[in-house]
Design an enzyme around this catalytic site. Sequence first.
Site, PDB file in Angstrom:
ATOM      1  N   ASN A  12       0.854  -1.185   0.000  1.00 56.98           N
ATOM      2  CA  ASN A  12       0.000   0.000   0.000  1.00 56.98           C
ATOM      3  C   ASN A  12       0.897   1.245   0.000  1.00 56.98           C
ATOM      4  O   ASN A  12       1.686   1.441   0.936  1.00 56.98           O
ATOM      5  CB  ASN A  12      -0.899  -0.047   1.254  1.00 56.98           C
ATOM      6  CG  ASN A  12      -1.841   1.126   1.320  1.00 56.98           C
ATOM      7  OD1 ASN A  12      -1.439   2.258   1.037  1.00 56.98           O
ATOM      8  ND2 ASN A  12      -3.075   0.892   1.693  1.00 56.98           N
ATOM      9  N   HIS A  15       0.915   6.243   1.797  1.00 53.48           N
ATOM     10  CA  HIS A  15       1.606   7.211   2.647  1.00 53.48           C
ATOM     11  C   HIS A  15       2.832   7.834   2.001  1.00 53.48           C
ATOM     12  O   HIS A  15       3.413   8.783   2.546  1.00 53.48           O
ATOM     13  CB  HIS A  15       1.867   6.605   4.026  1.00 53.48           C
ATOM     14  CG  HIS A  15       0.561   6.312   4.698  1.00 53.48           C
ATOM     15  ND1 HIS A  15      -0.356   7.310   4.969  1.00 53.48           N
ATOM     16  CD2 HIS A  15      -0.034   5.151   5.071  1.00 53.48           C
ATOM     17  CE1 HIS A  15      -1.441   6.772   5.499  1.00 53.48           C
ATOM     18  NE2 HIS A  15      -1.263   5.457   5.561  1.00 53.48           N
ATOM     19  N   HIS A  48      -5.579   3.622  -1.838  1.00 47.51           N
ATOM     20  CA  HIS A  48      -6.911   3.998  -1.341  1.00 47.51           C
ATOM     21  C   HIS A  48      -7.197   5.435  -1.767  1.00 47.51           C
ATOM     22  O   HIS A  48      -6.561   6.366  -1.280  1.00 47.51           O
ATOM     23  CB  HIS A  48      -6.902   3.868   0.191  1.00 47.51           C
ATOM     24  CG  HIS A  48      -8.222   4.149   0.843  1.00 47.51           C
ATOM     25  ND1 HIS A  48      -8.412   4.028   2.201  1.00 47.51           N
ATOM     26  CD2 HIS A  48      -9.421   4.542   0.344  1.00 47.51           C
ATOM     27  CE1 HIS A  48      -9.661   4.338   2.502  1.00 47.51           C
ATOM     28  NE2 HIS A  48     -10.289   4.658   1.388  1.00 47.51           N
ATOM     29  N   ARG A  50      -9.313   8.192  -1.182  1.00 45.24           N
ATOM     30  CA  ARG A  50     -10.317   8.625  -0.198  1.00 45.24           C
ATOM     31  C   ARG A  50     -11.169   9.753  -0.756  1.00 45.24           C
ATOM     32  O   ARG A  50     -10.716  10.523  -1.606  1.00 45.24           O
ATOM     33  CB  ARG A  50      -9.605   9.109   1.075  1.00 45.24           C
ATOM     34  CG  ARG A  50      -9.198   7.983   2.003  1.00 45.24           C
ATOM     35  CD  ARG A  50      -8.599   8.547   3.277  1.00 45.24           C
ATOM     36  NE  ARG A  50      -8.482   7.522   4.287  1.00 45.24           N
ATOM     37  CZ  ARG A  50      -9.417   7.269   5.220  1.00 45.24           C
ATOM     38  NH1 ARG A  50     -10.501   7.999   5.303  1.00 45.24           N
ATOM     39  NH2 ARG A  50      -9.227   6.315   6.092  1.00 45.24           N
ATOM     40  N   ARG A  54      -6.973  12.840   0.759  1.00 46.56           N
ATOM     41  CA  ARG A  54      -5.925  13.297   1.683  1.00 46.56           C
ATOM     42  C   ARG A  54      -4.552  12.746   1.311  1.00 46.56           C
ATOM     43  O   ARG A  54      -3.540  13.305   1.677  1.00 46.56           O
ATOM     44  CB  ARG A  54      -6.264  12.936   3.124  1.00 46.56           C
ATOM     45  CG  ARG A  54      -6.230  11.456   3.385  1.00 46.56           C
ATOM     46  CD  ARG A  54      -6.427  11.134   4.848  1.00 46.56           C
ATOM     47  NE  ARG A  54      -7.792  11.404   5.274  1.00 46.56           N
ATOM     48  CZ  ARG A  54      -8.321  10.889   6.385  1.00 46.56           C
ATOM     49  NH1 ARG A  54      -7.583  10.111   7.170  1.00 46.56           N
ATOM     50  NH2 ARG A  54      -9.549  11.137   6.725  1.00 46.56           N
ATOM     51  N   GLU A  75      -8.567   0.518  -3.339  1.00 49.42           N
ATOM     52  CA  GLU A  75      -9.391   0.580  -2.119  1.00 49.42           C
ATOM     53  C   GLU A  75     -10.339   1.748  -2.220  1.00 49.42           C
ATOM     54  O   GLU A  75      -9.917   2.865  -2.566  1.00 49.42           O
ATOM     55  CB  GLU A  75      -8.492   0.804  -0.903  1.00 49.42           C
ATOM     56  CG  GLU A  75      -7.972  -0.446  -0.304  1.00 49.42           C
ATOM     57  CD  GLU A  75      -7.261  -0.133   0.995  1.00 49.42           C
ATOM     58  OE1 GLU A  75      -7.636   0.818   1.702  1.00 49.42           O
ATOM     59  OE2 GLU A  75      -6.299  -0.850   1.278  1.00 49.42           O
ATOM     60  N   THR A 106      -8.314   3.739   8.409  1.00 52.49           N
ATOM     61  CA  THR A 106      -9.531   2.926   8.373  1.00 52.49           C
ATOM     62  C   THR A 106      -9.663   2.182   9.698  1.00 52.49           C
ATOM     63  O   THR A 106      -8.959   1.217   9.954  1.00 52.49           O
ATOM     64  CB  THR A 106      -9.454   1.929   7.192  1.00 52.49           C
ATOM     65  OG1 THR A 106      -9.019   2.654   6.041  1.00 52.49           O
ATOM     66  CG2 THR A 106     -10.803   1.306   6.918  1.00 52.49           C
ATOM     67  N   GLU A 156     -11.103  -9.338   3.289  1.00 52.74           N
ATOM     68  CA  GLU A 156      -9.824  -8.988   3.911  1.00 52.74           C
ATOM     69  C   GLU A 156     -10.105  -8.765   5.395  1.00 52.74           C
ATOM     70  O   GLU A 156     -10.935  -7.928   5.759  1.00 52.74           O
ATOM     71  CB  GLU A 156      -9.227  -7.725   3.274  1.00 52.74           C
ATOM     72  CG  GLU A 156      -7.904  -7.344   3.933  1.00 52.74           C
ATOM     73  CD  GLU A 156      -7.084  -6.332   3.149  1.00 52.74           C
ATOM     74  OE1 GLU A 156      -7.208  -6.284   1.906  1.00 52.74           O
ATOM     75  OE2 GLU A 156      -6.323  -5.590   3.786  1.00 52.74           O
ATOM     76  N   HIS A 199      -3.636  -4.412   7.775  1.00 51.84           N
ATOM     77  CA  HIS A 199      -3.771  -3.193   8.576  1.00 51.84           C
ATOM     78  C   HIS A 199      -2.873  -3.264   9.797  1.00 51.84           C
ATOM     79  O   HIS A 199      -3.041  -4.139  10.650  1.00 51.84           O
ATOM     80  CB  HIS A 199      -5.206  -2.877   9.013  1.00 51.84           C
ATOM     81  CG  HIS A 199      -5.407  -1.388   9.199  1.00 51.84           C
ATOM     82  ND1 HIS A 199      -5.029  -0.738  10.339  1.00 51.84           N
ATOM     83  CD2 HIS A 199      -5.880  -0.438   8.365  1.00 51.84           C
ATOM     84  CE1 HIS A 199      -5.282   0.548  10.205  1.00 51.84           C
ATOM     85  NE2 HIS A 199      -5.795   0.761   9.013  1.00 51.84           N
TER      86      HIS A 199
HETATM   87  N1  PXP Z   1      -5.799  -3.188   3.932  1.00 53.80           N
HETATM   88  C1  PXP Z   1      -6.769  -2.260   3.951  1.00 53.80           C
HETATM   89  C2  PXP Z   1      -8.126  -2.658   3.494  1.00 53.80           C
HETATM   90  C3  PXP Z   1      -6.497  -0.941   4.369  1.00 53.80           C
HETATM   91  O1  PXP Z   1      -7.476  -0.039   4.409  1.00 53.80           O
HETATM   92  C4  PXP Z   1      -5.180  -0.604   4.725  1.00 53.80           C
HETATM   93  C5  PXP Z   1      -4.857   0.802   5.107  1.00 53.80           C
HETATM   94  O2  PXP Z   1      -5.167   1.668   4.101  1.00 53.80           O
HETATM   95  C6  PXP Z   1      -4.201  -1.592   4.665  1.00 53.80           C
HETATM   96  C7  PXP Z   1      -4.536  -2.885   4.298  1.00 53.80           C
HETATM   97  C8  PXP Z   1      -2.776  -1.324   5.016  1.00 53.80           C
HETATM   98  O3  PXP Z   1      -2.677  -0.929   6.346  1.00 53.80           O
HETATM   99  P1  PXP Z   1      -1.311  -0.340   6.880  1.00 53.80           P
HETATM  100  O4  PXP Z   1      -1.044   0.897   6.086  1.00 53.80           O
HETATM  101  O5  PXP Z   1      -1.592  -0.074   8.314  1.00 53.80           O
HETATM  102  O6  PXP Z   1      -0.257  -1.394   6.664  1.00 53.80           O
END
Ligand code: PXP
Length: 257
Positions: A12, A15, A48, A50, A54, A75, A106, A156, A199
């Site tokens: 992901n 960030h 993702h 949003r 952001r 996402e 999330t 998930e 997550h």
């Molecule tokens: N899976 C989903 C569905 C998420 O919403 C997120 C965060 O956007 C992640 C995985 C990844 O989480 P993290 O960034 O905390 O590793």
Amino acid sequence: MQSFSKLRLGINIDHVATVRNARGGTTPDPARAAKLAQAAGADGITAHLREDRRHITDSDIDAILEAIDIPLNFEMAATEEMQKIALRHTPHAVCIVPEKREERTTEGGLEVAREENRIAHFIAPLREAGCRVSIFIAAEQRQIEAAARIGAPVVELHTGAYCDAHAEGRLKDRDAELVKLRNMATLAQELGLEVHAGHGLTYDTVHPIAALPEVVELNIGHFLIGEAIFSGLDSAIRRMRVLMDEARNDASGIIVA
Ligand code: PXP
């Protein structure tokens, strides 16, 4: 004998965009990070978009799709706007997540049990367009059963509560969360669902999750993007891959024996 399929790693890159947006401008570039993640062995890229944009923006999605050859897991919240965007791009996968403007990340899973009809109608055109639809849910029986009823092929499981308990040293809670994740992964598979997890996962928390035989994909972002500051993104992803493979090997060794 329990069979273990290959565990995929989705990176992901949200960030990277968070850091860019803190300053405005164009760097660091999420599409460049996506390309680098692919080179480091990622099986997919997760982003993702949003409602408040952001981190990832609409043009990031275009640029990421242009930059990578591996699948994009898009996402999105279950809104009309996001459905239109997903149908325009028809990414390999979409993951439906709950979204609150005021949350930092999330926070929980989607309330699919309470919104079964709406989510069923929402995912139908996405499935018809060929997207693999996944529903991001808490490890709760009623959510898993609802996901199966609406015909979602993938769930998930939200690992945030497990990771938070670990980080805060609440070991009993952590272990209880792990038991829940383990049992719910089993139930989901029994109901014919493909099981993913993610997550909050870190080098310290990934092992027991990667060891769950039902889980075939992990999506990991924030920790690896942070770790990239110290060791570089390539090295951070490769290390996570090694830890996942070790967990898988350990677990298959134990269960097969
Ligand atoms: N899976 C989903 C569905 C998420 O919403 C997120 C965060 O956007 C992640 C995985 C990844 O989480 P993290 O960034 O905390 O590793």
